[in-house]
Design an enzyme around this catalytic site. Sequence first.
Site: not given
Length: 501
Positions: A180-181, A243
Amino acid sequence: MATTRIKPYLFVIVGGTGDLARRKLLPAFYRLLTEGNAAGRGRVLGVARQELDDDGYRALMVDALADAGLDHDLEEWCRTHLFYHRLPDATPKGYAALAARIEQLEEQEDLPGNRVFYLSIPPEVFDDTVHGFGAAGLNRSDGWTRLVVEKPFGSDLESARRLNALLHEHFDESQIYRIDHYLGKETVQNLLAFRFANPIFEHVWNRDRVERVEIVVAEELGVEGRAGYYEGAGALRDMIQNHLTQLMTLVAMEVPARFDAAAIRFEKTKVLSAIEPIATGDVIFGQYGEGTIDGEKVPSYRQEQGVRSNSATETFAAVKLQIANWRWQGVPFILRTGKRLPRRLSQIAVVFRRPPIALFERMHCEEVHPNVLLITIQPDEGFSLGFEVKVPGEGYVLRKQHLHFRYDESFGRLPEAYETLLLDIITGDQTLFVHAEEAEKSWELYTPLLDRRIAVKQYPAGTWGPESADELLHLDEGDYMLPAIAEAELANGDDEDAKEQ
Ligand code: NAD
């Protein structure tokens, strides 16, 4: 982690010619291997469908690195570090040939069998690829083997469970890195330092002192050629489930017993388990119509290429969550995200309670604003704490002022999220990656909403979403904007003033 402790490795990007590889992964890898040599000695093997040889791949990647603004010794760097293997189909023969190429390359480059497989491929080919890797024995090696999985991680609870079962059939959880950047962003990581290294905040981080928490991720961009994927996804799946929910768990989690992956993931999962089922009335969906962004007219979502003319996909979602635990009972957590909003902004606002007695109101001064802690994730990464001061002069006129901290002023360029995450993968640190149980708990929360046919309200592009999203907060008149947005507008105004001077 010290570079000397990183053993040489092969970094296999499956989908090595794709958009993500070109725009994010290769530039991040280049920076890690050149700037300060943070990532030890590594080689990259791009794997994809296209008919290319090593030199053809290097030429493509020189362009990709140049497009990313990098310019130092690109040809030489690509010649030394990059290799290519074509995987023409998903047959056992194809994966066996890939395994043979990996072994040959490891011998040629004197690599001891430490491998990362980064799956940067379309979700449709995921099953075949993971089974193919397992069947070809690519899930084990003489060194370590790690598997990186990109978003989307399923499209509902059932598909996420299926995906976890597929991964666990061939790989152990300790080998799997679900990206999950957002978790790779410095400001997000700093949330943990902020909370657990500064006890002055920990004492007020609870239902006694916090009125509500708002998390906003606003995009100026529309669907940008991704309609094929987005039409079947929407804002809830694309942003909220992963996110924004991840950000929420970091704000809400308890102090972990240790600062390591197991303890932190355990605390995040506990938060997810404590969230009450979401009522339909606590969800607002919207879709952008025609409007104006930065003075330019933009089309509605339904007019975008690849979007159905009667599409009911939500490009905006706002959700109110209640965490039923000792610390947060009764404190709403509002997550909202949307496309074609007035500007790009990712921010967490912790809104503290107002003074218990209206001392100043009795003296005929203006309303007392709550203290708000703003954590800005992008742009202008940093923190800001708003508090009331007396304006000099007669009487008690109060005005809100801010204590600011901006990363770029103190530290210069921040690493890209993917640089942080790639380095963690290479060093074997799973702290910033999503555990199987976290992914499922999050889907458990949102999957019931997918079947409820929630009305999708239109909002003009260039506005902050459907008006009813404010009602979700039951905000008083005059307090109609999210603190996050209001303060960002204020900061923007300050900047404009500064420019004019
Ligand atoms: P893309 O379509 O641009 O690239 C896909 C790549 O996969 C190509 O190199 C293609 O040759 C290769 N490929 C296709 N089938 C294959 C197979 N069976 N075996 C090996 N290679 C195969 O896609 P992308 O935008 O780079 O996205 C890749 C993944 O990353 C997707 O899962 C996407 O959801 C995810 N992701 C992308 C972005 C982004 O910014 N592009 C952001 C977040 C997540």
